[in-house]
Scaffold this motif. Sequence first.
Motif, PDB file in Angstrom:
ATOM      1  N   TYR A  47       0.827  -1.207   0.000  1.00 39.09           N
ATOM      2  CA  TYR A  47       0.000   0.000   0.000  1.00 39.09           C
ATOM      3  C   TYR A  47       0.863   1.259   0.000  1.00 39.09           C
ATOM      4  CZ  TYR A  47      -3.041   3.676   1.887  1.00 39.09           C
ATOM      5  OH  TYR A  47      -3.715   4.858   2.099  1.00 39.09           O
ATOM      6  N   HIS A  48       1.796   1.330   0.926  1.00 36.43           N
ATOM      7  CA  HIS A  48       2.622   2.533   1.031  1.00 36.43           C
ATOM      8  C   HIS A  48       3.527   2.703  -0.185  1.00 36.43           C
ATOM      9  CE1 HIS A  48       1.502   3.807   5.072  1.00 36.43           C
ATOM     10  NE2 HIS A  48       1.484   2.531   5.410  1.00 36.43           N
ATOM     11  N   LEU A  49       4.116   1.607  -0.670  1.00 35.83           N
ATOM     12  CA  LEU A  49       5.053   1.721  -1.786  1.00 35.83           C
ATOM     13  C   LEU A  49       4.348   1.981  -3.110  1.00 35.83           C
ATOM     14  CD1 LEU A  49       7.545  -1.095  -0.748  1.00 35.83           C
ATOM     15  CD2 LEU A  49       7.867   1.377  -0.543  1.00 35.83           C
ATOM     16  N   MET A  50       3.089   1.551  -3.245  1.00 29.21           N
ATOM     17  CA  MET A  50       2.349   1.860  -4.475  1.00 29.21           C
ATOM     18  C   MET A  50       1.993   3.343  -4.542  1.00 29.21           C
ATOM     19  SD  MET A  50      -1.532   0.341  -3.845  1.00 29.21           S
ATOM     20  CE  MET A  50      -2.293   1.165  -5.251  1.00 29.21           C
ATOM     21  N   LEU A  51       1.820   3.962  -3.371  1.00 29.05           N
ATOM     22  CA  LEU A  51       1.523   5.391  -3.328  1.00 29.05           C
ATOM     23  C   LEU A  51       2.783   6.240  -3.485  1.00 29.05           C
ATOM     24  CD1 LEU A  51      -1.037   5.620  -0.349  1.00 29.05           C
ATOM     25  CD2 LEU A  51      -1.498   5.264  -2.778  1.00 29.05           C
ATOM     26  N   GLY A  73      -1.304  -5.136   0.805  1.00 28.58           N
ATOM     27  CA  GLY A  73      -1.844  -3.784   0.875  1.00 28.58           C
ATOM     28  C   GLY A  73      -3.271  -3.727   1.377  1.00 28.58           C
ATOM     29  N   GLY A  74      -3.926  -4.884   1.467  1.00 24.36           N
ATOM     30  CA  GLY A  74      -5.334  -4.894   1.845  1.00 24.36           C
ATOM     31  C   GLY A  74      -5.611  -4.356   3.226  1.00 24.36           C
ATOM     32  N   PHE A  75      -4.787  -4.741   4.206  1.00 23.07           N
ATOM     33  CA  PHE A  75      -5.024  -4.301   5.579  1.00 23.07           C
ATOM     34  C   PHE A  75      -4.920  -2.784   5.682  1.00 23.07           C
ATOM     35  CE2 PHE A  75      -3.517  -3.179   9.839  1.00 23.07           C
ATOM     36  CZ  PHE A  75      -4.514  -3.750  10.615  1.00 23.07           C
ATOM     37  N   GLU A 111      -9.659  -9.623   2.406  1.00 27.53           N
ATOM     38  CA  GLU A 111     -10.382  -8.633   3.186  1.00 27.53           C
ATOM     39  C   GLU A 111     -10.242  -8.988   4.658  1.00 27.53           C
ATOM     40  OE1 GLU A 111     -14.765  -6.619   4.029  1.00 27.53           O
ATOM     41  OE2 GLU A 111     -14.615  -8.308   2.629  1.00 27.53           O
ATOM     42  N   CYS A 112      -9.669  -8.076   5.417  1.00 25.60           N
ATOM     43  CA  CYS A 112      -9.484  -8.268   6.857  1.00 25.60           C
ATOM     44  C   CYS A 112     -10.497  -7.399   7.582  1.00 25.60           C
ATOM     45  CB  CYS A 112      -8.053  -7.878   7.254  1.00 25.60           C
ATOM     46  SG  CYS A 112      -7.705  -8.046   9.007  1.00 25.60           S
ATOM     47  N   ILE A 113     -11.407  -8.031   8.324  1.00 31.93           N
ATOM     48  CA  ILE A 113     -12.436  -7.261   9.017  1.00 31.93           C
ATOM     49  C   ILE A 113     -12.144  -7.198  10.507  1.00 31.93           C
ATOM     50  CG2 ILE A 113     -14.161  -7.876   7.283  1.00 31.93           C
ATOM     51  CD1 ILE A 113     -15.330  -9.823   9.316  1.00 31.93           C
ATOM     52  N   LYS A 114     -12.755  -6.233  11.152  1.00 33.88           N
ATOM     53  CA  LYS A 114     -12.552  -6.049  12.579  1.00 33.88           C
ATOM     54  C   LYS A 114     -13.292  -7.124  13.364  1.00 33.88           C
ATOM     55  CE  LYS A 114     -12.082  -1.000  12.207  1.00 33.88           C
ATOM     56  NZ  LYS A 114     -12.650   0.315  12.599  1.00 33.88           N
ATOM     57  N   LEU A 115     -12.745  -7.429  14.533  1.00 33.32           N
ATOM     58  CA  LEU A 115     -13.389  -8.355  15.443  1.00 33.32           C
ATOM     59  C   LEU A 115     -13.794  -7.625  16.718  1.00 33.32           C
ATOM     60  CD1 LEU A 115     -11.089 -11.518  15.136  1.00 33.32           C
ATOM     61  CD2 LEU A 115     -13.244 -11.031  13.946  1.00 33.32           C
ATOM     62  N   PRO A 116     -14.947  -7.990  17.309  1.00 31.61           N
ATOM     63  CA  PRO A 116     -15.892  -8.987  16.803  1.00 31.61           C
ATOM     64  C   PRO A 116     -16.765  -8.415  15.700  1.00 31.61           C
ATOM     65  CG  PRO A 116     -16.708  -8.051  18.842  1.00 31.61           C
ATOM     66  CD  PRO A 116     -15.360  -7.429  18.617  1.00 31.61           C
ATOM     67  N   SER A 117     -17.256  -9.295  14.822  1.00 39.89           N
ATOM     68  CA  SER A 117     -18.213  -8.949  13.775  1.00 39.89           C
ATOM     69  C   SER A 117     -19.247 -10.063  13.694  1.00 39.89           C
ATOM     70  CB  SER A 117     -17.505  -8.802  12.419  1.00 39.89           C
ATOM     71  OG  SER A 117     -16.724  -7.636  12.357  1.00 39.89           O
ATOM     72  N   PRO A 118     -20.435  -9.766  13.178  1.00 42.87           N
ATOM     73  CA  PRO A 118     -21.456 -10.810  13.034  1.00 42.87           C
ATOM     74  C   PRO A 118     -20.962 -11.949  12.146  1.00 42.87           C
ATOM     75  CG  PRO A 118     -22.402  -8.625  12.685  1.00 42.87           C
ATOM     76  CD  PRO A 118     -20.920  -8.438  12.742  1.00 42.87           C
ATOM     77  N   ARG A 119     -21.433 -13.157  12.425  1.00 39.26           N
ATOM     78  CA  ARG A 119     -20.989 -14.323  11.663  1.00 39.26           C
ATOM     79  C   ARG A 119     -21.189 -14.126  10.169  1.00 39.26           C
ATOM     80  NH1 ARG A 119     -20.410 -20.132  11.861  1.00 39.26           N
ATOM     81  NH2 ARG A 119     -20.895 -20.915   9.774  1.00 39.26           N
ATOM     82  N   GLU A 120     -22.339 -13.575   9.763  1.00 41.54           N
ATOM     83  CA  GLU A 120     -22.593 -13.428   8.327  1.00 41.54           C
ATOM     84  C   GLU A 120     -21.583 -12.503   7.657  1.00 41.54           C
ATOM     85  OE1 GLU A 120     -25.755 -10.969  10.599  1.00 41.54           O
ATOM     86  OE2 GLU A 120     -24.767 -12.928  10.773  1.00 41.54           O
ATOM     87  N   GLU A 121     -21.119 -11.487   8.381  1.00 43.87           N
ATOM     88  CA  GLU A 121     -20.110 -10.573   7.832  1.00 43.87           C
ATOM     89  C   GLU A 121     -18.751 -11.259   7.750  1.00 43.87           C
ATOM     90  OE1 GLU A 121     -18.499  -6.864   6.417  1.00 43.87           O
ATOM     91  OE2 GLU A 121     -20.433  -7.889   6.348  1.00 43.87           O
ATOM     92  N   VAL A 122     -18.410 -12.046   8.768  1.00 42.50           N
ATOM     93  CA  VAL A 122     -17.148 -12.795   8.749  1.00 42.50           C
ATOM     94  C   VAL A 122     -17.160 -13.799   7.598  1.00 42.50           C
ATOM     95  CG1 VAL A 122     -15.712 -14.417  10.036  1.00 42.50           C
ATOM     96  CG2 VAL A 122     -16.807 -12.517  11.238  1.00 42.50           C
TER      97      VAL A 122
END
Length: 381
Positions: free
Chosen positions: A64-68, A96-98, A149-160
């Motif tokens: 991410y940083h090096l592409m910018l 770069g996803g995170f 895709e890295c999502i925050k925890l906790p998250s609903p099961r359907e989102e995970v």
Amino acid sequence: MSAKPFSFKLLKTDGMARRGEIETPHGIVSTPAFMPVGTQATVKAMYPGQVRETGADVVLGNTYHLMLRPTAERVARLGGLHTFMNWPHTILTDSGGFQVMSLAQLRKLDEDGVRFQSHIDGAKYHLTPERSVEIQGLLGSDIQMQLDECIKLPSPREEVERAMELSLRWAERSRRQFETMGGPEKGQGLYGIVQGGDVPDLRVRSAEELSKMPFEGYSVGGLAVGEPQDVMLRMLDITTPVMPVDKPRYLMGVGAPDDLLESVKRGIDQFDCVMPTRAGRHGLAYTRFGKVNLKNARHMDDPRPLDAETDCPASSVYSRAYLHHLVRAGEGLAAMILTWNNLAYYQSLMKGMRDAIETGTFDDFYQKTKADLARGDIAAL
């Protein structure tokens, strides 16, 4: 002419703990390995030669940083990331996803990828699995990562579950792009990333599906995002047994010394974390006997070094009183010495674990190290 293929040798096990070697076009990486983070093509407050002298076989660069800035295309024109940053050894780049999820502005994610604005100047970008691998190929890193895709925890099961399934589809696209760009012929490796949050059956399903794809290594992602240690370890307990035995296993973004110890015990081979370098820039030293906060006034008249028994000059030469003075005065040398000390300690910890696995004494090493870390630096209190 093809480079020597990326390879991993599992040399010894002791329980679940593993001792191995990763071979890349730029050298051998002894595992378990801690990879210092060189986000912007530099490990902050360290010369490349110093990083190597601590025992590091590999450093991490950030897509991410090096592409910018300065852009992957510019790095490629200048000879690739190894030449650009004067690091002739192995380099791993993340996808770069995170950083897109945590730093970028006005991001919009869909099946194709993620559109976002740079946190630097607001410029618009579109990062897809294919573009992430293309950037890493331009940088010339030895070990590359799929976009996930890295999502925050906790998250609903359907989102995970949604994020996990999207990451699996992106894994397939990342792999196709890696092979199109000739990564295997260049001796490079691409790792798939296990997702699934803190939901055990989703973690297992992700690991099983990724194992069917021909990756050179496999990572555990989506942890070290604020969840308690016991949650992370529970996810490792159910995930690592499902991961291929003959491929390296990488736990992303971890961690504290105790995290490293616990994760090696559960079969992890590679780690990265900004913790030791960031702590060094903020007056905090890691030692065999816990953390030492050099901002504290108790160190003002203390003539002892951080650890007189180590070979690292940062740890054994400079007094705590001097380091306290540098930190309180805001001197740049404080960050340099403490980062040096911290990385040397982390590499010493990893070498201790490798040696213990080699001799079949990992449990003894684990118990002693846990006791030392729990004791803390009592003499400094």
